[in-house]
Write an enzyme that holds these catalytic residues in place. Structure first.
Site, mmCIF file in Angstrom:
data_model
loop_
_atom_site.group_PDB
_atom_site.id
_atom_site.type_symbol
_atom_site.label_atom_id
_atom_site.label_comp_id
_atom_site.label_asym_id
_atom_site.label_seq_id
_atom_site.Cartn_x
_atom_site.Cartn_y
_atom_site.Cartn_z
ATOM 1 N N GLY A 31 40.638 58.864 43.840
ATOM 2 C CA GLY A 31 40.227 58.059 42.682
ATOM 3 C C GLY A 31 38.889 57.390 42.910
ATOM 4 N N ALA A 32 38.639 56.973 44.158
ATOM 5 C CA ALA A 32 37.378 56.279 44.441
ATOM 6 C C ALA A 32 36.203 57.216 44.175
ATOM 7 C CB ALA A 32 37.360 55.774 45.869
ATOM 8 N N GLY B 91 33.896 20.983 32.780
ATOM 9 C CA GLY B 91 34.566 21.362 31.533
ATOM 10 C C GLY B 91 33.772 22.377 30.744
ATOM 11 N N GLY B 92 33.463 22.007 29.490
ATOM 12 C CA GLY B 92 32.742 22.907 28.585
ATOM 13 C C GLY B 92 31.424 23.375 29.165
#
Ligand code: HXC
Length: 514
Positions: free
Chosen positions: A404-405, A169-170
């Site tokens: 783009g790479a 959890g936390g």
């Protein structure tokens, strides 16, 4: 002189002894039987001998029956690693399973506050059942107060979390807000919802380790930055990571006198990149031979292996390295690689580590899985992170720099201070086959022998574009260098670029495409 102890000192000593006992000898024996150290043993193992100074050991969180343990399940304080101050807390699983009460949380907050105001790193040694169930809302308030400070401290001081047991959890969200998570193999687990909840909600039956063990987070989720073989190994990793980092965002990273010559060349790099563009090579060989010997420390080595990130040193000065790994998925950029690269670039920028990028990518990974998973959003993060980074940025195209790479991997257009290439670099809008299919579609359909024509056109395209010289003629590539010379050239470049002055537009903060 009277040898009898002053009664006031007697009280102090009695309280100190009580605080040392944690949850008592039975629970300590149980902890050892599981192959785990106690909180205090871990602190001894981590810090320089004799440097630990404990804070607030007498704070007591009471349960409903008025019972309490001094220290309330967490040992906090400060000490030294390699002579440099660190703040730390160590949860004590022998007290209510290391669970977090409001008192426990406030002890951690005290350390986070002091670390931030003093500009020193903070280390969490976690071993906790999460929010202390019997405390209800107070435990949740305590967790929130920790998260608040983790977020405020981000980018001010390095924060490292070491997972040494169950972290439910936390206990998972505080580490998630810190810079690096080290998980200990076989004994640590991290999950937001445990196997019982998973089963009741989804019907899936899965054990704790498969759900959130170190291997799962190191190889599948990317949550774990490092994997420790055992507790000693995990704690040794903390010391190693800190050796590259400044204590805070306004100081320089520590210089370590190198045992390696700055003039050393690496002849094997001249033949590292195979002539056939489809034959891979191991980028790690390049990194190990260029950086100071033995200085490369890879981060998130088990996840998104098409990208490589890590720390290293060049002539003793720490740097951050980002690279593609042609051995894995040909070094293509996908969602996970985008996350891995962009987060690391931001970390290095926050803590004044110059960025050296080795680019060799055929492009972004195509397909509906990637598009529907948001590769557009994730890939954009790499651009954002590099543009935002004001540390010195040097990039080297070793082979493929397509589309783009090419742009996102620290190209000149997005702010590289120095943009280099090896003679094996191929810089173009797209690969030869794809380009020929689009540009010569009509010629190919009319041709008697389309395959022969295609092969000719591909060869001609490669001849024209698959090299770094077009980019060098345009001044986009600053230098085409002999691979063997990369180390001395980078060392000289880092000296030359020590503190580029960069004015960023005034703003509260940008909106990163997360
Ligand atoms: C109070 C706890 C506790 C908790 C464990 N203990 N977790 N006490 N609050 N959260 C106590 C046990 O009662 C036991 O006390 C001792 O710690 C050791 O626990 P064991 O169960 O015997 O150990 P083990 O078998 O190793 O199991 C460890 C464990 C399990 C996996 C952590 O205890 C467990 O599942 N605990 C609950 C985890 C959980 O659901 N936590 C709440 C998460 S929600 P004795 O006296 O017998 O020694 C949360 C909210 C915040 O954290 C979310 C923010 C985002």
């Amino acid at each position: 002189m009277d040898s009898k102890l002053d009664p006031r000192l007697e009280t102090l000593q009695a309280l100190q002894q009580q605080a040392q006992q944690g949850g008592g000898p039975d629970r300590v024996a149980k902890q050892h039987a599981r192959g785990k150290m106690t909180a205090r043993e871990r602190i001894e193992e981590l810090l320089d001998p004799g440097t630990f100074q404990e804070l607030q050991p007498f704070m007591i969180g009471q349960d409903k029956d008025g019972k309490g343990f001094p220290g309330d399940g967490v040992v906090t304080g400060y000490g030294a690693i390699d002579g440099r101050t660190v703040y730390l807390y160590a949860q004590d699983f022998t007290v209510y399973g290391g669970s977090v009460s409001l008192t426990h949380a406030r002890k951690i907050c005290r350390v986070l506050d002091l670390a931030t105001s003093s500009g020193a790193p903070v280390i969490g040694l976690l071993d906790s059942g999460g929010a202390r169930i019997q405390e209800g809302i107070n435990a949740l308030q305590g967790y929130g107060e920790i998260f608040y400070r983790n977020a405020l401290a981000s980018g001010v001081i390095p924060q490292i979390s070491v997972m040494l047991g169950p972290c439910a959890g936390g206990a998972s969200y505080s580490p998630a807000l810190t810079d690096f998570i080290i998980m200990t193999d076989e004994t640590s687990v991290m999950f937001i919802t445990g196997p019982d909840v998973v089963k009741s909600v989804t019907g899936e039956v899965i054990d704790q380790q498969s759900l959130g063990g170190a291997a799962a987070h190191f190889t599948r989720s990317g949550v774990a930055s490092f994997l420790g073989k055992d507790e000693e190994d995990s704690l040794a990793l903390v010391r190693r990571i800190l050796s590259y980092l400044p204590p805070n965002n306004v100081e320089d990273p520590p210089y370590v006198p190198p045992s390696d010559s700055p003039a050393r060349t690496a002849e094997q790099l001249n033949t590292l990149v195979p002539e056939d563009p489809n034959v891979p090579y191991d980028m790690r060989v390049a990194l190990h031979s260029i950086l100071d010997q033995g200085s490369f420390l890879e981060v998130q080595a088990g996840w998104a292996q098409n990208a490589i990130i890590g720390f290293g040193r060049l002539d003793g000065a720490p740097i951050g390295v980002v690279a593609q790994q042609p051995m894995y998925m040909a070094g293509v950029i996908d969602i996970d690689a985008s996350d891995k690269i962009s987060r690391f670039v931001r970390f290095c920028d926050a803590f004044n580590l110059p960025l050296i990028t080795f680019a060799d990518s055929p492009g972004f990974l195509p397909g509906s899985m990637q598009e529907h998973g948001g590769i557009i959003r994730h890939g954009a993060k790499i651009i954002y992170a590099y543009v935002e980074a004001t540390v010195p940025k040097i990039s080297i195209v070793t082979r493929k720099g397509y589309g783009g790479a090419y742009i996102v991997m620290s190209s000149k257009s997005i702010g590289a201070d120095l943009h280099l290439a090896w003679p094996s670099a191929e810089i173009a809008v797209m690969g030869a086959e794809g380009a020929v299919n689009i540009l010569n579609r009509r010629d190919l359909t009319k041709a008697e022998d389309p395959e022969a024509v295609r092969a000719e056109l591909v060869a001609a395209y490669r001849e024209e574009f698959a090299n770094p010289y077009r980019a060098a003629e345009e001044g986009i590539i600053d230098m085409v260098i002999e691979p063997a010379q990369t180390r001395p050239i980078l060392i000289a470049a880092l000296r030359a670029l020590r503190e580029p002055s960069r004015q960023m537009p005034a703003k509260k903060h940008g909106v990163m495409p997360v």
